[in-house]
Scaffold this active site. Structure first.
Site, mmCIF file in Angstrom:
data_model
loop_
_atom_site.group_PDB
_atom_site.id
_atom_site.type_symbol
_atom_site.label_atom_id
_atom_site.label_comp_id
_atom_site.label_asym_id
_atom_site.label_seq_id
_atom_site.Cartn_x
_atom_site.Cartn_y
_atom_site.Cartn_z
ATOM 1 N N SER A 34 9.567 -18.862 12.389
ATOM 2 C CA SER A 34 8.262 -18.589 11.778
ATOM 3 C C SER A 34 7.961 -17.113 11.595
ATOM 4 O O SER A 34 7.195 -16.738 10.705
ATOM 5 C CB SER A 34 7.157 -19.247 12.616
ATOM 6 N N GLU A 50 -10.374 -14.866 12.004
ATOM 7 C CA GLU A 50 -10.148 -14.686 13.435
ATOM 8 C C GLU A 50 -8.688 -14.299 13.616
ATOM 9 O O GLU A 50 -7.865 -14.566 12.744
ATOM 10 C CB GLU A 50 -10.417 -16.000 14.181
ATOM 11 N N LYS A 81 2.419 -16.560 7.895
ATOM 12 C CA LYS A 81 0.954 -16.558 7.761
ATOM 13 C C LYS A 81 0.472 -16.098 6.386
ATOM 14 O O LYS A 81 -0.585 -16.502 5.917
ATOM 15 C CB LYS A 81 0.337 -15.681 8.834
HETATM 16 C C1 LIG Z 1 0.702 -17.403 14.324
HETATM 17 C C2 LIG Z 1 2.116 -17.687 14.523
HETATM 18 C C3 LIG Z 1 2.563 -18.956 14.982
HETATM 19 C C4 LIG Z 1 1.633 -20.053 15.372
HETATM 20 O O1 LIG Z 1 0.813 -20.530 14.362
HETATM 21 P P1 LIG Z 1 1.059 -21.907 13.638
HETATM 22 O O2 LIG Z 1 -0.179 -22.122 12.869
HETATM 23 O O3 LIG Z 1 1.279 -22.938 14.681
HETATM 24 O O4 LIG Z 1 2.247 -21.757 12.762
HETATM 25 C C5 LIG Z 1 3.922 -19.164 15.076
HETATM 26 N N1 LIG Z 1 4.812 -18.192 14.789
HETATM 27 C C6 LIG Z 1 4.419 -16.973 14.376
HETATM 28 C C7 LIG Z 1 5.461 -15.952 14.076
HETATM 29 C C8 LIG Z 1 3.064 -16.674 14.234
HETATM 30 O O5 LIG Z 1 2.695 -15.468 13.828
#
Ligand SMILES: *Cc1c(COP(=O)(O)O)cnc(C)c1O
Length: 396
Positions: A379, A112, A90
């Site tokens: 992610s 948000e 992020k």
């Molecule tokens: C916020 C988040 C997501 C989902 O958001 P995307 O915009 O779909 O990437 C996925 N993995 C993690 C670790 C997150 O913090």
């Protein structure tokens, strides 16, 4: 321009657009007229890249997961976004947007947040850039994600608990948009995913595209070829997936897979967050996409064990890529994701975020050739999810 790119009106096929109240029209137009110019400016790029390197900690590793590879009979690489500062991808987007906001002369940031990861990333860059930061968060999420609330507060952000609706992400987003409407002159709204009115989906995808830019370079170095056979990511709004797919969308030799959260299964829409499987076309938070709604067209509250994936919409880009068959979308249940999280932890010593575990849970559902290369984006890291893991696995 390719058939997969956004068109000049901000649409991917029939999905996208900018459905905003009149009062925000000026802001959205200002962004649209300037974002590509600013992002293309060499000075902007130099500052952004320097901070990605020194502050976020990029490039993140592309790790060949040996034991996972052995288990699934392919060469599996993990793109380690969990190693980014603040624990997830992020920050790439929050950093890019705040640099852009500064160039537009904005002095105040609103955002948000659901699970709190985007709120933390935004509060972080606001501290870094000395900007006022207000984060809207549903009151239910404030309670569920208390550690992230404390992080945001320590970073100097004002966290506003939102009491409307189900008091979760959708309601936080509505409130952030409302604030932006009241303060259009000095405020920039940092949206946390490839959602919202045009040009946000494309802008966020570009800021996250550093993920696939690095994968290309790293795969070339490690395998002698700059593309994988299979590329996997999870989808909430879709920003880590957008960044992971970005530089491979045109290369049809790369098969793209996205995992969305099925929650307890696809049978009961109230127990699921699988928007691409279960949603219908509609408008949410400024763009036309697939949306979870009831028969009357009311937005419903999605469910997933993962607080970062239970959004009732999805980025228009992903609605489109799925519709035209460029991506294959799999619905992953809570149980499948939790099993995959434990498997990665035991085999590789990496505790993933529950969101990321949804991407990993696609592995047993796909077929790979022995010499094929698979890249999965992890992610985020699992620290924020330790309570959920501890309860689920009954860790003493
Ligand atoms: C916020 C988040 C997501 C989902 O958001 P995307 O915009 O779909 O990437 C996925 N993995 C993690 C670790 C997150 O913090």
């Amino acid at each position: 321009m390719s058939k997969y790119s956004i068109n000049e009106n901000g649409y991917y096929g029939e999905f996208g657009g900018a459905y905003v109240p009149e009062i925000l029209r000026k802001n959205v137009v200002e962004l649209k007229e300037n974002y590509l110019k600013i992002m293309g400016d060499p000075q902007f790029q130099a500052e952004f890249n320097q901070l990605l390197h020194d502050y976020v900690g990029r490039p993140t590793a592309l790790y060949h997961a040996n034991r996972l590879s052995k288990k699934y009979g392919a060469n599996i690489y993990l793109k380690r976004e969990d190693l980014c500062h603040t624990g997830a991808h992020k920050l790439n987007n929050a950093l890019g947007q705040i640099l852009l906001a500064r160039r537009l002369g904005k002095t105040r940031i609103v955002a948000e947040t659901g699970a709190g990861q985007h709120g933390v990333a935004t509060a972080t860059v606001c501290a870094l850039m000395n900007m006022e930061c207000v984060v809207y968060m549903g009151e239910t999420d404030v309670k569920r994600q208390f550690l992230n609330v404390q992080r945001m507060k320590m970073l100097g952000a004002t966290v506003v608990p939102v009491m409307s609706g189900n008091r979760t992400l959708k309601d936080g987003t509505n409130e952030a948009i409302r604030d932006w409407c009241c303060n259009p002159a000095n405020t920039h709204y940092i949206i946390g995913s490839v959602v919202g009115p045009d040009p946000y989906p494309d802008m966020v995808a570009r800021f996250q595209s550093v993920i696939s830019e690095e994968i290309k370079k790293q795969l070339q170095e490690q395998t002698g070829r700059d593309y994988p056979d299979h590329l996997l990511a999870c989808i909430g709004g879709g920003s880590n997936a957008a960044g992971t797919f970005y530089h491979y969308i045109e290369n049809e030799k790369v098969r793209l897979y996205a995992a969305e959260a099925a929650g307890l299964g696809l049978e009961d829409p109230e127990k699921s967050a699988a928007t691409i499987h279960l949603g219908r076309e509609g408008i949410l938070h400024g763009s036309r996409s697939l949306v979870m709604m009831d028969e009357d067209g009311q937005i419903t509250e999605p469910y997933s064990i993962s607080a970062g994936l239970d959004y009732p919409g999805v980025g228009p880009m992903h609605a489109y890529l799925a519709k035209v068959g460029r991506t294959k979308v799999l619905a992953i249940t809570d149980a499948e994701a939790m099993t995959a999280a434990l498997e990665l932890t035991k085999l590789e010593g990496i505790i993933p975020a529950i969101e990321s575990a949804h991407a990993l849970a696609m592995l047993p559902k796909l077929k790979f050739g022995k010499d094929e290369t698979v890249v999965i984006t992890v992610s985020g890291r699992g620290d924020k999810d330790m309570n959920t893991y501890a309860n689920y696995f009954k860790l003493a």
